[in-house]
Scaffold this motif. Structure first.
Motif, PDB file in Angstrom:
ATOM      1  N   ALA A 199       0.829  -1.204   0.000  1.00  0.00           N
ATOM      2  CA  ALA A 199       0.000   0.000   0.000  1.00  0.00           C
ATOM      3  C   ALA A 199       0.863   1.254   0.000  1.00  0.00           C
ATOM      4  O   ALA A 199       0.589   2.215  -0.738  1.00  0.00           O
ATOM      5  CB  ALA A 199      -0.919  -0.006   1.225  1.00  0.00           C
ATOM      6  N   ALA A 200       1.946   1.253   0.806  1.00  0.00           N
ATOM      7  CA  ALA A 200       2.840   2.409   0.852  1.00  0.00           C
ATOM      8  C   ALA A 200       3.559   2.603  -0.474  1.00  0.00           C
ATOM      9  O   ALA A 200       3.739   3.730  -0.943  1.00  0.00           O
ATOM     10  CB  ALA A 200       3.848   2.231   1.983  1.00  0.00           C
ATOM     11  N   LEU A 202       2.532   1.689  -3.519  1.00  0.00           N
ATOM     12  CA  LEU A 202       1.626   2.021  -4.627  1.00  0.00           C
ATOM     13  C   LEU A 202       0.730   3.222  -4.326  1.00  0.00           C
ATOM     14  O   LEU A 202      -0.035   3.649  -5.189  1.00  0.00           O
ATOM     15  CB  LEU A 202       0.769   0.811  -4.969  1.00  0.00           C
ATOM     16  CG  LEU A 202       1.541  -0.429  -5.469  1.00  0.00           C
ATOM     17  CD1 LEU A 202       0.618  -1.628  -5.578  1.00  0.00           C
ATOM     18  CD2 LEU A 202       2.199  -0.145  -6.812  1.00  0.00           C
ATOM     19  N   GLY A 203       0.806   3.751  -3.110  1.00  0.00           N
ATOM     20  CA  GLY A 203      -0.011   4.907  -2.765  1.00  0.00           C
ATOM     21  C   GLY A 203      -1.487   4.595  -2.628  1.00  0.00           C
ATOM     22  O   GLY A 203      -2.337   5.431  -2.959  1.00  0.00           O
ATOM     23  N   LEU A 204      -1.784   3.400  -2.128  1.00  0.00           N
ATOM     24  CA  LEU A 204      -3.166   2.977  -1.929  1.00  0.00           C
ATOM     25  C   LEU A 204      -3.380   2.622  -0.461  1.00  0.00           C
ATOM     26  O   LEU A 204      -2.429   2.487   0.302  1.00  0.00           O
ATOM     27  CB  LEU A 204      -3.486   1.758  -2.805  1.00  0.00           C
ATOM     28  CG  LEU A 204      -3.356   1.944  -4.322  1.00  0.00           C
ATOM     29  CD1 LEU A 204      -3.497   0.610  -5.027  1.00  0.00           C
ATOM     30  CD2 LEU A 204      -4.389   2.933  -4.841  1.00  0.00           C
ATOM     31  N   SER A 205      -4.629   2.455  -0.062  1.00  0.00           N
ATOM     32  CA  SER A 205      -4.907   2.037   1.299  1.00  0.00           C
ATOM     33  C   SER A 205      -4.679   0.540   1.435  1.00  0.00           C
ATOM     34  O   SER A 205      -4.735  -0.215   0.448  1.00  0.00           O
ATOM     35  CB  SER A 205      -6.349   2.365   1.679  1.00  0.00           C
ATOM     36  OG  SER A 205      -7.254   1.523   0.980  1.00  0.00           O
ATOM     37  N   ARG A 206      -4.434   0.095   2.665  1.00  0.00           N
ATOM     38  CA  ARG A 206      -4.227  -1.329   2.912  1.00  0.00           C
ATOM     39  C   ARG A 206      -5.473  -2.127   2.524  1.00  0.00           C
ATOM     40  O   ARG A 206      -5.369  -3.233   1.953  1.00  0.00           O
ATOM     41  CB  ARG A 206      -3.886  -1.549   4.386  1.00  0.00           C
ATOM     42  CG  ARG A 206      -3.629  -3.004   4.746  1.00  0.00           C
ATOM     43  CD  ARG A 206      -3.305  -3.137   6.228  1.00  0.00           C
ATOM     44  NE  ARG A 206      -3.114  -4.517   6.614  1.00  0.00           N
ATOM     45  CZ  ARG A 206      -2.877  -4.928   7.840  1.00  0.00           C
ATOM     46  NH1 ARG A 206      -2.800  -4.023   8.823  1.00  0.00           N
ATOM     47  NH2 ARG A 206      -2.728  -6.200   8.123  1.00  0.00           N
ATOM     48  N   GLY A 207      -6.661  -1.586   2.815  1.00  0.00           N
ATOM     49  CA  GLY A 207      -7.895  -2.272   2.467  1.00  0.00           C
ATOM     50  C   GLY A 207      -8.049  -2.456   0.967  1.00  0.00           C
ATOM     51  O   GLY A 207      -8.506  -3.504   0.507  1.00  0.00           O
TER      52      GLY A 207
END
Length: 226
Positions: A199-200, A202-207
């Motif tokens: 997530a970190a 790719l700049g996305l949330s863990r969910g």
């Protein structure tokens, strides 16, 4: 994009079996024999991955006595672990130490910008593997194979993914996330990256990462098993 199908002669691929309780079949190289009894037959190699520590994790599809097959973990020192699924046809998940030739092959596959069209199949002539990528990358790959490996080009042409091709069923975003997961070690044993790490990166949330990975896994599993 081009594809090539190669035959890799098994004489340079399978390590010596002298004094081993487990042997390959003489008439059919897919067969696995333990203490003189035919235990299982390999149907296909679904996946192989060379880890940073030099060991390999792999998944292969077999038919035969799954419980007896798992004893290779105790019989052969270079098998780190082996677990199997159930059913008439089953999957074996293996973690093992490869020989020098297999290591060299897997390193070559990782060096060039090519993809393997899984599964790999074993024939009387050797391992049959189809690779796809840009023409120059495929040419460099063939030229860089170790001298110990006897490689024959079986066919080549333009790559057109089949409907049943797992990669063809993924969206571009899913492919990006899957590549990041594989490169980061999310599917390695032991796991070297978490969903939080992906997530970190790719700049996305863990969910969101978790949701994408579940959808990816369902698509791939259904395309292979169903």
């Amino acid at each position: 994009m081009r594809y090539i199908t190669l035959i890799i002669a098994l004489e340079g691929y399978i390590r010596s079996q002298n004094d081993q309780p487990i042997r390959r079949g003489l008439s059919d190289p897919r067969e696995v024999w333990i203490d003189g009894s035919h235990v299982a037959t390999q149907e296909a190699i679904q996946y192989l991955n060379l880890l940073d520590d030099g060991t390999v994790v792999g998944v292969a599809r077999f038919s035969g006595d799954a419980a007896r097959f798992t004893t290779i973990e105790d019989e052969i020192p270079w098998i780190v672990s082996c677990t199997v699924t159930g059913g008439e046809t089953w999957l074996a998940y293996m973690h093992y130490e490869p020989d020098e030739v297999e290591t060299a092959l897997l390193e070559r596959f990782d060096t060039e910008a090519i993809s393997i069209d899984w599964p790999i199949r074993e024939t009387d002539a050797g391992l049959e593997i189809t690779l796809f990528g840009e023409d120059r990358a495929l040419q460099r790959l063939i030229a860089g194979f170790p001298q110990e490996v006897d490689v024959t080009l079986k066919r080549t042409g333009e790559h057109q993914p089949e409907i049943g091709d797992p990669a063809a069923q993924l969206t571009d975003r899913q492919k990006e996330i899957l590549r990041a997961a594989l490169a980061g070690g999310y599917y390695d044993i032991p796991r070297r990256a978490t969903q939080r790490d992906l997530a970190a990166e790719l700049g996305l949330s863990r969910g969101t990462i978790g949701d994408h990975l579940r959808r990816i896994e369902v698509k791939i599993i259904r395309s292979v098993i169903v």
